[in-house]
Scaffold this active site. Structure first.
Site, PDB file in Angstrom:
ATOM      1  N   GLU A 240      -2.306   5.181   7.105  1.00 38.17           N
ATOM      2  CA  GLU A 240      -3.277   3.790   6.611  1.00 38.17           C
ATOM      3  C   GLU A 240      -3.245   2.656   7.304  1.00 38.17           C
ATOM      4  OE1 GLU A 240      -4.255   4.940   1.842  1.00 38.17           O
ATOM      5  OE2 GLU A 240      -3.037   3.759   2.557  1.00 38.17           O
TER       6      GLU A 240
ATOM      7  N   LYS B  57       0.906  -1.358  -0.167  1.00 41.04           N
ATOM      8  CA  LYS B  57      -0.030   0.042   0.103  1.00 41.04           C
ATOM      9  C   LYS B  57       0.860   1.136  -0.243  1.00 41.04           C
ATOM     10  CE  LYS B  57      -3.872   0.368   2.343  1.00 41.04           C
ATOM     11  NZ  LYS B  57      -4.026   0.907   1.332  1.00 41.04           N
TER      12      LYS B  57
HETATM   13  C1  5RP Z   1      -2.845   4.622  -0.846  1.00 36.66           C
HETATM   14  C2  5RP Z   1      -3.302   3.742  -0.722  1.00 36.66           C
HETATM   15  C3  5RP Z   1      -4.565   3.464  -1.947  1.00 36.66           C
HETATM   16  O1  5RP Z   1      -4.760   2.336  -1.130  1.00 36.66           O
HETATM   17  C4  5RP Z   1      -3.674   2.171  -2.809  1.00 36.66           C
HETATM   18  O2  5RP Z   1      -2.483   3.313  -3.653  1.00 36.66           O
HETATM   19  C5  5RP Z   1      -5.032   1.509  -4.071  1.00 36.66           C
HETATM   20  O3  5RP Z   1      -5.013   3.304  -4.679  1.00 36.66           O
HETATM   21  P1  5RP Z   1      -6.386   2.691  -5.731  1.00 36.66           P
HETATM   22  O4  5RP Z   1      -7.798   2.318  -4.857  1.00 36.66           O
HETATM   23  O5  5RP Z   1      -6.263   3.849  -6.715  1.00 36.66           O
HETATM   24  O6  5RP Z   1      -5.636   1.963  -6.759  1.00 36.66           O
HETATM   25  O7  5RP Z   1      -2.553   2.897  -0.469  1.00 36.66           O
HETATM   26  O8  5RP Z   1      -1.814   5.135  -0.345  1.00 36.66           O
END
Ligand code: 5RP
Length: 221
Positions: free
Chosen positions: A101, A92
């Site tokens: 997160e 992530k």
């Molecule tokens: C943000 C994250 C998001 O959950 C990850 O980048 C996925 O993003 P998306 O739903 O736009 O594909 O970890 O820090």
């Protein structure tokens, strides 16, 4: 893929109970989840948000933003991921919100991860692994990660001349060319490097449920 993201987000609504405080992640998949929450904002007591971006969207729907220090443990956290392996371990931080997160994931009884099928992998590492670093430690951490993993750290930029700055005022290194066969060990090793704020490997605390968007959505637990 946006339809698959929307379908995963809609399915996650099933985990939301009336009066809940919901932990809310960041990203385009979560944006669909917030839109879904926004259809009946009065159903929930409020949200703990992982980013300024999600906070702005939640507030648009009149959903109250609560401080994790006051809420205590959360029943539910919903977030997306950049990669997900069969053990529900994740990469992530593509959106740069990995530290908050990870804090909310740790504070939650149930972590529901919503993804489109392109995020599923057998071995994590095709997506560059984000590492949030204190700005003065950027080069030190990059050298140590190179020595530790052989992966190629790349300093994340916002534009050609401006570094990407996280909501916490830090920088991000994206580690390319990894083949993460032992996610728990790598998470622990990177966490040991002075100057690392957080690594975007969610192995010690994986998702409890992964919803893969599709017709119908697939629920992995
Ligand atoms: C943000 C994250 C998001 O959950 C990850 O980048 C996925 O993003 P998306 O739903 O736009 O594909 O970890 O820090």
């Amino acid at each position: 893929m946006s339809e698959a993201k929307r379908l995963a987000a809609e399915k996650a609504l099933q985990y939301v109970e009336d009066g809940m405080i919901v932990g809310v992640g960041t990203g385009s998949t979560v944006a669909y989840f917030i839109d879904a929450l926004g259809r009946a904002p009065e159903r929930i007591k409020g949200a703990v948000s992982s980013s300024e971006q999600s906070t702005a969207q939640l507030k648009k729907y009149g959903i109250e933003i609560l401080d994790l220090n006051h809420t205590g443990e959360l029943a539910l956290y919903v977030d997306g991921a950049d990669e997900c392996n069969p053990a529900r371990q994740l990469i992530k931080g593509g959106g740069g919100a990995l530290t908050r997160e990870k804090i909310i994931a740790e504070a939650s009884q149930q972590f529901v991860c919503i993804v489109d099928p392109s995020k599923q992998v057998d071995v994590l590492g095709r997506f560059p692994l984000p590492v949030e670093v204190v700005p003065m430690a950027r080069s030190l951490v990059a050298r140590e990660i190179l020595a530790l993993t052989g992966g190629q750290p790349v300093f994340r930029m916002q534009s050609e001349t401006q570094a990407f700055v996280t909501d916490n005022g830090n920088h991000i290194l994206d580690i390319h060319h990894l083949n993460i066969t032992d996610p728990m060990a790598l998470e622990a090793a990177i966490n040991q490097i002075p100057g690392v704020v957080c690594v975007g490997l969610f192995a010690r605390r994986p998702a409890d449920v992964v919803i893969v968007g599709g017709e119908p959505p697939q629920v992995l637990r």
